[in-house]
Design a protein around this motif. Structure first.
Motif, PDB file in Angstrom:
ATOM      1  N   LYS A   1      17.684  -0.164  38.616  1.00 15.08           N
ATOM      2  CA  LYS A   1      18.564   0.456  37.617  1.00 15.08           C
ATOM      3  C   LYS A   1      19.927  -0.205  37.556  1.00 15.08           C
ATOM      4  N   GLU A   2      20.372  -0.801  38.683  1.00 11.07           N
ATOM      5  CA  GLU A   2      21.699  -1.398  38.726  1.00 11.07           C
ATOM      6  C   GLU A   2      21.864  -2.535  37.710  1.00 11.07           C
ATOM      7  N   THR A   3      20.751  -3.186  37.356  1.00  9.41           N
ATOM      8  CA  THR A   3      20.813  -4.275  36.381  1.00  9.41           C
ATOM      9  C   THR A   3      21.372  -3.786  35.048  1.00  9.41           C
ATOM     10  N   LEU A   4      20.871  -2.654  34.569  1.00  8.54           N
ATOM     11  CA  LEU A   4      21.361  -2.126  33.296  1.00  8.54           C
ATOM     12  C   LEU A   4      22.675  -1.375  33.456  1.00  8.54           C
ATOM     13  N   VAL A   5      22.871  -0.737  34.602  1.00  8.40           N
ATOM     14  CA  VAL A   5      24.142  -0.041  34.831  1.00  8.40           C
ATOM     15  C   VAL A   5      25.295  -1.033  34.766  1.00  8.40           C
ATOM     16  N   ALA A   6      25.169  -2.125  35.498  1.00 10.50           N
ATOM     17  CA  ALA A   6      26.250  -3.107  35.571  1.00 10.50           C
ATOM     18  C   ALA A   6      26.270  -4.034  34.363  1.00 10.50           C
ATOM     19  N   GLY A   7      25.100  -4.451  33.911  1.00 16.80           N
ATOM     20  CA  GLY A   7      25.038  -5.502  32.898  1.00 16.80           C
ATOM     21  C   GLY A   7      24.433  -5.080  31.585  1.00 16.80           C
ATOM     22  N   GLY A   8      24.504  -3.797  31.250  1.00 11.76           N
ATOM     23  CA  GLY A   8      23.858  -3.272  30.060  1.00 11.76           C
ATOM     24  C   GLY A   8      24.062  -4.074  28.788  1.00 11.76           C
ATOM     25  N   PRO A   9      25.320  -4.371  28.399  1.00  8.13           N
ATOM     26  CA  PRO A   9      25.527  -5.120  27.149  1.00  8.13           C
ATOM     27  C   PRO A   9      24.861  -6.490  27.165  1.00  8.13           C
ATOM     28  N   LEU A  10      24.957  -7.171  28.297  1.00  5.08           N
ATOM     29  CA  LEU A  10      24.390  -8.516  28.431  1.00  5.08           C
ATOM     30  C   LEU A  10      22.869  -8.481  28.416  1.00  5.08           C
TER      31      LEU A  10
ATOM     32  N   GLY B   1      32.634  -1.352  29.241  1.00  3.39           N
ATOM     33  CA  GLY B   1      33.217  -2.557  29.828  1.00  3.39           C
ATOM     34  C   GLY B   1      32.629  -2.824  31.205  1.00  3.39           C
ATOM     35  N   PHE B   2      33.502  -3.243  32.125  1.00  2.00           N
ATOM     36  CA  PHE B   2      33.054  -3.544  33.487  1.00  2.00           C
ATOM     37  C   PHE B   2      33.121  -2.332  34.414  1.00  2.00           C
ATOM     38  N   LYS B   3      33.573  -1.190  33.900  1.00  2.00           N
ATOM     39  CA  LYS B   3      33.702  -0.015  34.773  1.00  2.00           C
ATOM     40  C   LYS B   3      32.373   0.407  35.411  1.00  2.00           C
ATOM     41  N   PRO B   4      31.252   0.433  34.658  1.00  4.63           N
ATOM     42  CA  PRO B   4      29.987   0.769  35.313  1.00  4.63           C
ATOM     43  C   PRO B   4      29.605  -0.218  36.418  1.00  4.63           C
ATOM     44  N   ALA B   5      29.917  -1.504  36.235  1.00  7.00           N
ATOM     45  CA  ALA B   5      29.617  -2.502  37.272  1.00  7.00           C
ATOM     46  C   ALA B   5      30.450  -2.234  38.519  1.00  7.00           C
ATOM     47  N   VAL B   6      31.709  -1.880  38.343  1.00  6.12           N
ATOM     48  CA  VAL B   6      32.594  -1.578  39.475  1.00  6.12           C
ATOM     49  C   VAL B   6      32.129  -0.297  40.160  1.00  6.12           C
ATOM     50  N   PHE B   7      31.778   0.707  39.373  1.00  4.50           N
ATOM     51  CA  PHE B   7      31.231   1.971  39.882  1.00  4.50           C
ATOM     52  C   PHE B   7      30.017   1.699  40.774  1.00  4.50           C
ATOM     53  N   ASN B   8      29.117   0.853  40.285  1.00  5.93           N
ATOM     54  CA  ASN B   8      27.900   0.535  41.023  1.00  5.93           C
ATOM     55  C   ASN B   8      28.184  -0.259  42.291  1.00  5.93           C
ATOM     56  N   ALA B   9      29.005  -1.312  42.194  1.00  3.37           N
ATOM     57  CA  ALA B   9      29.254  -2.189  43.335  1.00  3.37           C
ATOM     58  C   ALA B   9      30.024  -1.459  44.441  1.00  3.37           C
ATOM     59  N   ALA B  10      31.018  -0.670  44.056  1.00  7.79           N
ATOM     60  CA  ALA B  10      31.801   0.067  45.049  1.00  7.79           C
ATOM     61  C   ALA B  10      30.936   1.109  45.746  1.00  7.79           C
ATOM     62  N   ASN B  11      30.075   1.762  44.978  1.00  5.95           N
ATOM     63  CA  ASN B  11      29.175   2.745  45.579  1.00  5.95           C
ATOM     64  C   ASN B  11      28.207   2.089  46.557  1.00  5.95           C
ATOM     65  N   GLU B  12      27.644   0.958  46.155  1.00  6.41           N
ATOM     66  CA  GLU B  12      26.692   0.259  47.023  1.00  6.41           C
ATOM     67  C   GLU B  12      27.359  -0.107  48.354  1.00  6.41           C
ATOM     68  N   THR B  13      28.575  -0.610  48.277  1.00  9.28           N
ATOM     69  CA  THR B  13      29.314  -0.981  49.489  1.00  9.28           C
ATOM     70  C   THR B  13      29.594   0.233  50.349  1.00  9.28           C
ATOM     71  N   ALA B  14      30.013   1.317  49.718  1.00 10.09           N
ATOM     72  CA  ALA B  14      30.361   2.531  50.463  1.00 10.09           C
ATOM     73  C   ALA B  14      29.131   3.185  51.086  1.00 10.09           C
ATOM     74  N   VAL B  15      28.007   3.160  50.382  1.00  8.19           N
ATOM     75  CA  VAL B  15      26.783   3.760  50.929  1.00  8.19           C
ATOM     76  C   VAL B  15      26.359   3.041  52.207  1.00  8.19           C
ATOM     77  N   TYR B  16      26.399   1.711  52.194  1.00 10.50           N
ATOM     78  CA  TYR B  16      26.006   0.977  53.406  1.00 10.50           C
ATOM     79  C   TYR B  16      27.011   1.199  54.540  1.00 10.50           C
TER      80      TYR B  16
END
Length: 386
Positions: free
Chosen positions: A123-132, A317-332
């Protein structure tokens, strides 16, 4: 017609269940590529059984070990090259992206460019890169078929419907293992407590996300890109039994739902055989037995990640990508016992607040902001634990 499968993430929960579907239908599927992260023993067993043309391990040390001890006909690759090779293998007609996190973005982009049908479990592919991703899929006339149970359910409910008659999408959430906890206890939940999911057997990262409802937030953003509904027409309802996988509400008030036991093989197989339906050997839903279905609104205040996901998704914009990346880092970091459960949300919020102005939405800029968000999250976590 035989479908030629390239499976990225073959040793994980979705990957192993995908291969179970392949086992049940050897006349329909042949496995051309298997790529995993570091599980050498399981990948080696899969190679022996399915005899793919290419196999790989992303972890460099694991790759070296497998390369040294494997002597069969399958080509063994390592690192990101293995993911890209699996995604672009000429023999493959369908690429199933079952890897976790933003690592799925680049191979999905390359697979679309090669006109592969995408079975999307990342799911992270579309969350972060949806427009692309959606623009590329349109440009190359590529189908993106959802594998997440919730999105598969919506996909099935939308089949044959006039989209103008659909009022909203309703994504169901189990509520996770902390659903009934007192609000004051939730921030201090341990990893062991968060990993006790009541209905689904999933990997650690997604199970923690389920406990925080970050996962449901990611699914809301993914649904926006998959089905082109705005965030005012996407809702979430908590359904502890995980029998109703999701619903759509029609403009006349009618509700259409897709039901089944909580077993990922159903949505996996539907994506793999679409537009056909074929038999699947598993325990199916039986209405002759006692069945109780409950529905309730999410506790937005106690699980604030879900509300934040709607805000981030609408902002775009890039907010969903930041949301996803920060969460992934924090979860680990939480799984490593570096931060508390409640700090996951705090970390993500802090990283979003630290964002500067945004550049054009290109793949290079997306990957750069993803790395920035991970570094920023790590910096915030490190300062907070000193």
């Amino acid at each position: 017609m035989m479908k030629h499968i390239s499976l990225l993430g073959s040793t994980g929960s979705i990957g192993t269940q995908t291969l179970d579907v392949c086992r049940q239908h050897p006349d329909m599927f042949t496995v051309e590529a298997l790529v995993a992260h570091r599980n050498i023993d399981l990948l080696e067993a899969q190679i022996k059984e399915f005899q793919p043309k290419v196999a790989g391990l992303v972890d460099p040390d694991a790759y070296k070990l497998l390369k040294a001890r494997y002597s069969g006909p399958t080509q063994i690759l390592g690192g990101k090259e293995a993911l890209i090779a699996g995604a672009t293998l000429p023999e493959a007609t369908m690429v199933i992206t079952a890897i976790v996190g933003a690592a799925g973005i680049e191979p999905t982009v390359e697979a679309i460019k090669c006109k592969k049908t995408i079975g999307l479990a990342n799911k992270e592919t579309l969350v972060a890169g949806g427009p692309l991703i959606t623009a590329l899929a349109t440009e190359h006339n590529v189908d993106i078929l959802p594998i997440d149970s919730e999105h598969s359910a919506i996909f099935q409910c939308l089949e044959g419907q006039d989209r103008e008659n659909v009022e909203r999408l309703i994504i169901t959430a189990s509520g996770g293992p902390l659903r009934t906890w007192d609000a004051a206890k939730i921030p201090g939940a341990t990893a062991a407590e968060c990993l006790r999911h009541p209905t689904w057997n999933m990997g650690n990262k997604i199970t923690i996300d389920s406990a925080s409802l970050f996962n449901k937030g990611l699914e809301v953003i993914e649904a926006h890109w998959l089905f082109d509904f705005d965030f005012d027409h996407i809702g979430v309802v908590v359904h502890p039994q995980s029998i109703v996988h999701s619903m759509i509400q029609m403009k006349d008030g009618a509700m259409l739902a897709q039901l089944g036991n909580p077993d990922m093989r159903e949505p996996i197989q539907y994506a793999m055989t679409y537009p056909q339906r074929v038999p699947l050997h598993m325990d199916h839903l039986d209405f002759s037995k006692l069945l109780t279905l409950e529905f309730m609104p999410p506790r937005y205040d106690d699980f604030p990640a879900l509300k934040l996901a709607f805000e981030v998704g609408a902002a775009g914009g890039f907010k969903p990508a930041v949301f996803n990346a920060a969460n992934e880092t924090a979860v680990y970091a939480f799984l490593d016992d570096t931060i508390r459960f409640g700090d996951i949300y705090k970390t993500v919020s802090a990283v979003l607040e630290a964002m500067g102005s945004e550049d054009d939405f290109t793949l290079d800029n997306l990957l750069a902001i993803d790395q920035w968000a991970r570094h920023k999250a790590t910096e915030i976590i490190t300062k907070g634990t000193r």
